[in-house]
Design a protein around this motif. Structure first.
Motif, PDB file in Angstrom:
ATOM      1  N   CYS A  76       0.842  -1.203   0.000  1.00 46.11           N
ATOM      2  CA  CYS A  76       0.000   0.000   0.000  1.00 46.11           C
ATOM      3  C   CYS A  76       0.874   1.249   0.000  1.00 46.11           C
ATOM      4  N   VAL A  77       0.391   2.285  -0.683  1.00 47.01           N
ATOM      5  CA  VAL A  77       1.031   3.587  -0.644  1.00 47.01           C
ATOM      6  C   VAL A  77       0.029   4.559  -0.027  1.00 47.01           C
ATOM      7  N   HIS A  78       0.428   5.180   1.066  1.00 50.87           N
ATOM      8  CA  HIS A  78      -0.417   6.165   1.727  1.00 50.87           C
ATOM      9  C   HIS A  78       0.218   7.543   1.534  1.00 50.87           C
ATOM     10  N   HIS A  79      -0.620   8.514   1.214  1.00 57.28           N
ATOM     11  CA  HIS A  79      -0.178   9.883   0.954  1.00 57.28           C
ATOM     12  C   HIS A  79      -0.720  10.792   2.049  1.00 57.28           C
ATOM     13  N   MET A  80       0.141  11.640   2.603  1.00 53.32           N
ATOM     14  CA  MET A  80      -0.270  12.637   3.584  1.00 53.32           C
ATOM     15  C   MET A  80       0.028  14.003   2.991  1.00 53.32           C
ATOM     16  N   ASN A  81      -0.945  14.897   3.058  1.00 52.45           N
ATOM     17  CA  ASN A  81      -0.761  16.273   2.595  1.00 52.45           C
ATOM     18  C   ASN A  81      -0.924  17.223   3.757  1.00 52.45           C
ATOM     19  N   LEU A  82      -0.030  18.204   3.835  1.00 52.87           N
ATOM     20  CA  LEU A  82      -0.122  19.264   4.828  1.00 52.87           C
ATOM     21  C   LEU A  82      -0.847  20.443   4.196  1.00 52.87           C
ATOM     22  N   LEU A  83      -1.833  20.971   4.917  1.00 50.10           N
ATOM     23  CA  LEU A  83      -2.582  22.128   4.435  1.00 50.10           C
ATOM     24  C   LEU A  83      -2.508  23.264   5.436  1.00 50.10           C
ATOM     25  N   ARG A  84      -2.427  24.485   4.926  1.00 46.97           N
ATOM     26  CA  ARG A  84      -2.613  25.696   5.713  1.00 46.97           C
ATOM     27  C   ARG A  84      -3.986  26.190   5.308  1.00 46.97           C
ATOM     28  N   GLY A  85      -4.959  26.079   6.211  1.00 49.86           N
ATOM     29  CA  GLY A  85      -6.344  26.370   5.837  1.00 49.86           C
ATOM     30  C   GLY A  85      -6.790  25.331   4.830  1.00 49.86           C
ATOM     31  N   SER A  86      -7.171  25.765   3.634  1.00 52.10           N
ATOM     32  CA  SER A  86      -7.600  24.825   2.594  1.00 52.10           C
ATOM     33  C   SER A  86      -6.561  24.699   1.474  1.00 52.10           C
ATOM     34  N   THR A  87      -5.352  25.271   1.698  1.00 54.73           N
ATOM     35  CA  THR A  87      -4.315  25.262   0.675  1.00 54.73           C
ATOM     36  C   THR A  87      -3.235  24.233   1.001  1.00 54.73           C
ATOM     37  N   SER A  88      -2.967  23.334   0.066  1.00 55.35           N
ATOM     38  CA  SER A  88      -1.878  22.375   0.239  1.00 55.35           C
ATOM     39  C   SER A  88      -0.550  23.117   0.212  1.00 55.35           C
ATOM     40  N   ILE A  89       0.315  22.805   1.176  1.00 58.41           N
ATOM     41  CA  ILE A  89       1.658  23.372   1.217  1.00 58.41           C
ATOM     42  C   ILE A  89       2.647  22.220   1.325  1.00 58.41           C
ATOM     43  N   THR A 129      -4.524  30.653  12.122  1.00 58.18           N
ATOM     44  CA  THR A 129      -4.164  29.813  10.980  1.00 58.18           C
ATOM     45  C   THR A 129      -4.197  28.355  11.400  1.00 58.18           C
ATOM     46  N   THR A 130      -4.949  27.544  10.655  1.00 55.84           N
ATOM     47  CA  THR A 130      -5.067  26.124  10.965  1.00 55.84           C
ATOM     48  C   THR A 130      -4.217  25.311  10.006  1.00 55.84           C
ATOM     49  N   TYR A 131      -3.416  24.437  10.576  1.00 51.82           N
ATOM     50  CA  TYR A 131      -2.628  23.466   9.814  1.00 51.82           C
ATOM     51  C   TYR A 131      -3.243  22.097  10.059  1.00 51.82           C
ATOM     52  N   LYS A 132      -3.413  21.347   8.984  1.00 53.67           N
ATOM     53  CA  LYS A 132      -4.004  20.022   9.139  1.00 53.67           C
ATOM     54  C   LYS A 132      -3.389  19.071   8.123  1.00 53.67           C
ATOM     55  N   PHE A 133      -3.600  17.785   8.364  1.00 52.01           N
ATOM     56  CA  PHE A 133      -3.140  16.763   7.441  1.00 52.01           C
ATOM     57  C   PHE A 133      -4.327  16.037   6.844  1.00 52.01           C
ATOM     58  N   GLN A 134      -4.171  15.692   5.582  1.00 53.18           N
ATOM     59  CA  GLN A 134      -5.140  14.859   4.880  1.00 53.18           C
ATOM     60  C   GLN A 134      -4.443  13.577   4.455  1.00 53.18           C
ATOM     61  N   LEU A 135      -5.246  12.533   4.236  1.00 53.76           N
ATOM     62  CA  LEU A 135      -4.721  11.207   3.923  1.00 53.76           C
ATOM     63  C   LEU A 135      -5.494  10.599   2.770  1.00 53.76           C
ATOM     64  N   LYS A 136      -4.799   9.865   1.928  1.00 50.81           N
ATOM     65  CA  LYS A 136      -5.452   9.025   0.924  1.00 50.81           C
ATOM     66  C   LYS A 136      -4.591   7.782   0.753  1.00 50.81           C
ATOM     67  N   THR A 137      -5.154   6.759   0.133  1.00 50.60           N
ATOM     68  CA  THR A 137      -4.437   5.513  -0.086  1.00 50.60           C
ATOM     69  C   THR A 137      -4.652   5.043  -1.515  1.00 50.60           C
ATOM     70  N   ASN A 138      -3.776   4.210  -1.987  1.00 53.48           N
ATOM     71  CA  ASN A 138      -3.962   3.651  -3.326  1.00 53.48           C
ATOM     72  C   ASN A 138      -4.650   2.294  -3.270  1.00 53.48           C
ATOM     73  N   LEU A 139      -4.781   1.713  -2.067  1.00 50.49           N
ATOM     74  CA  LEU A 139      -5.281   0.351  -1.956  1.00 50.49           C
ATOM     75  C   LEU A 139      -5.691   0.061  -0.517  1.00 50.49           C
ATOM     76  N   SER A 140      -6.813  -0.583  -0.335  1.00 53.44           N
ATOM     77  CA  SER A 140      -7.228  -1.088   0.968  1.00 53.44           C
ATOM     78  C   SER A 140      -7.526   0.035   1.966  1.00 53.44           C
ATOM     79  N   THR A 141      -7.191  -0.193   3.254  1.00 54.01           N
ATOM     80  CA  THR A 141      -7.507   0.754   4.314  1.00 54.01           C
ATOM     81  C   THR A 141      -6.236   1.346   4.899  1.00 54.01           C
TER      82      THR A 141
END
Length: 165
Positions: A76-89, A129-141
């Protein structure tokens, strides 16, 4: 009799402009529960964000984050993105199939790998200013703070530190 000797005392507002590097404030969020997704598009990781209000537009914000990442399948490949508000940084300069703020490859089922991410941002604002992480995967959970058997619980943290410029 006690003595206190110091080389310098940095004011609560941080080091003056040009002096650089003084920590003005520190905010921490602790995520003590788990999160999972099967999404192949980015989704917010519930409770994995931190909000800081810089005192100066010239301040930088140091984001330090860590968690455990697990999965239900092999390769599995999991991707994490850092956002400032709604903008990916903190994005790679060139796009790729597996490009994101951070990518982790898990080759074995039932693995819980440590994940650490640091980024120094220049938000150029004195607004909250809110910083948050988002996640997605290419397969499974994809799982945060646990592995498939739900027997390796842990906590995740995000620390935001305002640094004087």
């Amino acid at each position: 009799m006690s003595q206190l000797k110091v080389n310098s005392i940095i004011p609560v507002a941080g080091v003056p402009t040009g002096g650089g590097g003084g920590i003005i404030q520190t905010i921490q969020t602790i995520k003590d529960d788990t999160f999972s997704t099967t999404s192949t598009s980015y989704v917010d990781i519930t409770g994995f964000s931190v909000t800081i209000t810089p005192t100066s537009t010239s301040s930088k914000v140091l984001i330090m984050a860590n968690c455990g990442i697990g999965q239900d399948n092999t390769s599995c490949v999991h991707h994490m993105n850092l956002l400032r508000g709604s903008t990916s940084i903190a994005q790679p300069s060139a796009s790729s199939t597996f490009g994101s703020s951070a990518t982790i490859y898990l080759s074995q089922t039932g693995t819980l790998l440590p994940w650490v991410f640091n980024f120094l941002d220049s938000p150029n604002t004195t607004s909250a200013t809110t910083y948050k992480f988002q996640l997605k995967t290419n397969l499974s959970t994809a799982r945060i703070n646990d592995r498939t058997q739900e027997d390796m619980k842990r906590v995740a943290t995000i620390i935001a530190m305002e640094v004087s410029a």
